[in-house]
Design a protein around this motif. Structure first.
Motif, mmCIF file in Angstrom:
data_model
loop_
_atom_site.group_PDB
_atom_site.id
_atom_site.type_symbol
_atom_site.label_atom_id
_atom_site.label_comp_id
_atom_site.label_asym_id
_atom_site.label_seq_id
_atom_site.Cartn_x
_atom_site.Cartn_y
_atom_site.Cartn_z
ATOM 1 N N GLY A 94 1.209 -1.173 0.047
ATOM 2 C CA GLY A 94 -0.442 0.194 -0.266
ATOM 3 C C GLY A 94 0.854 1.407 -0.097
ATOM 4 O O GLY A 94 0.191 2.673 -0.564
ATOM 5 N N LEU A 107 -4.418 4.148 -5.959
ATOM 6 C CA LEU A 107 -4.099 4.212 -4.306
ATOM 7 C C LEU A 107 -3.844 5.806 -4.139
ATOM 8 O O LEU A 107 -4.688 6.076 -3.226
ATOM 9 N N ALA A 110 -7.450 7.677 -3.695
ATOM 10 C CA ALA A 110 -8.431 7.351 -2.517
ATOM 11 C C ALA A 110 -8.377 8.617 -1.792
ATOM 12 O O ALA A 110 -9.016 8.692 -0.607
ATOM 13 N N ILE A 206 -9.553 3.190 10.268
ATOM 14 C CA ILE A 206 -9.928 2.705 8.712
ATOM 15 C C ILE A 206 -11.069 2.105 8.922
ATOM 16 O O ILE A 206 -11.841 2.015 8.696
ATOM 17 N N TYR A 218 -8.746 9.454 7.039
ATOM 18 C CA TYR A 218 -9.312 8.361 7.543
ATOM 19 C C TYR A 218 -10.726 7.475 7.053
ATOM 20 O O TYR A 218 -10.923 6.289 6.769
ATOM 21 N N LEU A 221 -10.404 6.662 3.342
ATOM 22 C CA LEU A 221 -9.741 4.868 3.069
ATOM 23 C C LEU A 221 -10.828 4.394 4.445
ATOM 24 O O LEU A 221 -11.104 2.962 3.076
ATOM 25 N N VAL A 225 -11.803 1.536 1.327
ATOM 26 C CA VAL A 225 -11.942 -0.448 0.906
ATOM 27 C C VAL A 225 -12.901 -1.152 1.916
ATOM 28 O O VAL A 225 -12.934 -2.092 1.003
ATOM 29 N N GLU A 232 -7.971 -3.684 2.643
ATOM 30 C CA GLU A 232 -6.934 -3.227 4.263
ATOM 31 C C GLU A 232 -5.991 -2.218 4.431
ATOM 32 O O GLU A 232 -5.501 -1.735 5.298
ATOM 33 N N GLU A 234 -3.471 -2.485 2.042
ATOM 34 C CA GLU A 234 -3.292 -1.510 1.650
ATOM 35 C C GLU A 234 -3.646 -0.046 1.910
ATOM 36 O O GLU A 234 -2.567 1.272 2.089
ATOM 37 N N ALA A 235 -4.990 0.405 3.126
ATOM 38 C CA ALA A 235 -4.801 1.450 3.357
ATOM 39 C C ALA A 235 -4.286 1.850 4.762
ATOM 40 O O ALA A 235 -3.649 3.215 4.220
#
Length: 407
Positions: A94, A107, A110, A206, A218, A221, A225, A232, A234-235
């Motif tokens: 991530g 990514l 987001a 998250i 947050y 993200l 997700v 999750e 990656e976030a």
């Protein structure tokens, strides 16, 4: 890496130069990097950790080319032990820093909404309010004051928490972890414990915002997700560096403030030309040695020909933004701070897809910090001789460790 495959025109490949980790005082430019720049546009280096050697590009045009060229991959670095400055190498899934397209855009998309110019304009009044509270405390207590501890560190950490959406009740814990992670004291073990705690908290936060419609990072993200736009893991990997990201602002501003307090002509320019402060900020960003050595490598995915050399598929390649910002073909008299520099295409905030995600936020914080401190404390000056200011040691990000001031 075999020597015979690195050249195109029969010229010998450049020698491999060892680049040790140096502890430098003040805003001194790295003498090893200066020597490498003189040797040629493309040299080869060996850093203190990792394995083998890597190419190094130092010219402005080459740095822009490599950082925009999909033939050079960041994600490929994660499976290699390339020569590097950092003793430990643990990239997280991530992390934008190690993502190539199209994952990088997926990514970055987001969280992009939290860092737009419009979002920063809306944030500005709150940012000024937070900064004024810190400066009020400094003025109330009277001189002398240690400005790194009192202002330059707490302000970026607190403002990042505002953008990220850290609840007020949990900020002290998050700030404690952040300070430990970026500290030069406590050692790797303490930093690893703080990272474990921070990333655990980030994951839970998250998860708790899966159905949020908020505009903080947050919440964005959590919603991403929930939509399966990213995992999750990656976030959390995306959020961590953003949460810790105030470190660069602290130390960049520390260097800039040091220069403004030790060079009367720069201070005079700042005071007498408020309309030209943006230009001086850009020049200071270009000039300051933001980091030690180089950052993250890329791996060539295919053979690339540059300056008569063949960079082989699989070779590691570094670029130096610091060197690019001192390229005499782009910046006349590059080692001089010129507040009136009319053309300043500096690369202090990166280039290409990996241009700093929080660049607009970093610029806002830098402008507010310098403006507020110098305008509200017009008599601000160092409380010790310039050569007694303590500088950070054994660190990737350079800057004063303390900045004792009076007024």
């Amino acid at each position: 890496m075999t020597e015979e495959t690195t050249t195109l025109t029969g010229q010998a490949p450049p020698p491999v130069r060892d680049w040790p980790a140096l502890d430098l005082d003040g805003t001194e430019f790295d003498p090893v990097l200066a020597e490498l720049m003189r040797e040629g546009p493309l040299t080869r280096i060996r850093l203190p950790f990792g394995e083998g050697w890597a190419w190094l590009a130092t010219r402005h045009d080459d740095v822009k080319l490599i950082t925009n060229d999909p033939r050079f991959s960041r994600s490929e670095v994660t499976g290699r032990q390339v020569t590097r400055m950092a003793p430990h190498f643990k990239p997280r899934p991530g992390s934008l820093a190690f993502a190539d397209q199209p994952d990088h855009n997926r990514l970055r998309k987001a969280v992009a909404g939290a860092f737009t110019v419009g979002a920063m304009k809306r944030l500005r009044p709150r940012a000024q309010e937070m900064l004024d509270e810190l400066v009020d405390g400094v003025m109330r207590d009277g001189p002398p004051a240690e400005l790194i501890e009192r202002v330059l560190e707490p302000f970026p950490i607190a403002l990042v928490s505002e953008v990220m959406g850290v609840p007020a009740a949990e900020r002290e814990a998050v700030h404690t972890w952040t300070r430990q992670i970026i500290s030069t004291s406590g050692g790797a073990e303490a930093a690893d414990r703080a990272k474990h705690s921070l990333y655990g908290w980030i994951t839970e936060t998250i998860r708790s915002r899966a159905h949020s419609t908020g505009e903080d990072v947050y919440s964005l993200l959590g919603a991403a997700v929930a939509r399966d736009d990213l995992s999750e893991t990656e976030a959390a990997g995306l959020a961590g560096p953003l949460q810790i990201g105030g470190e660069a602002v602290t130390h960049n501003c520390g260097q800039m403030l040091y220069l403004l307090l030790t060079r009367p002509e720069l201070r005079q320019w700042w005071q007498e030309r408020p309309e030209a402060r943006d230009a001086l900020l850009d020049e200071l960003l270009r000039y300051i040695p933001h980091r030690s050595s180089v950052g993250l490598a890329r791996i060539a995915l295919e053979d690339v020909h540059l300056h008569g050399h063949r960079i082989r598929a699989g070779d590691a390649v570094y670029v130096s933004y610091l060197a690019a910002n001192r390229d005499p073909d782009v910046f006349p008299e590059p080692d001089r701070i010129d507040p009136g520099r009319t053309s300043n295409p500096h690369l202090a905030l990166g280039n290409g897809p990996h241009y700093c995600t929080g660049a607009v936020l970093a610029r806002l914080q830098t402008e507010l910090l310098l403006t507020t401190l110098l305008d509200r404390l017009p008599g601000l000056r160092l409380a010790v001789p310039a050569d007694q200011v303590a500088w950070r040691r054994k660190t990737m990000i350079r800057g004063p460790r303390t900045l004792p001031c009076t007024w």
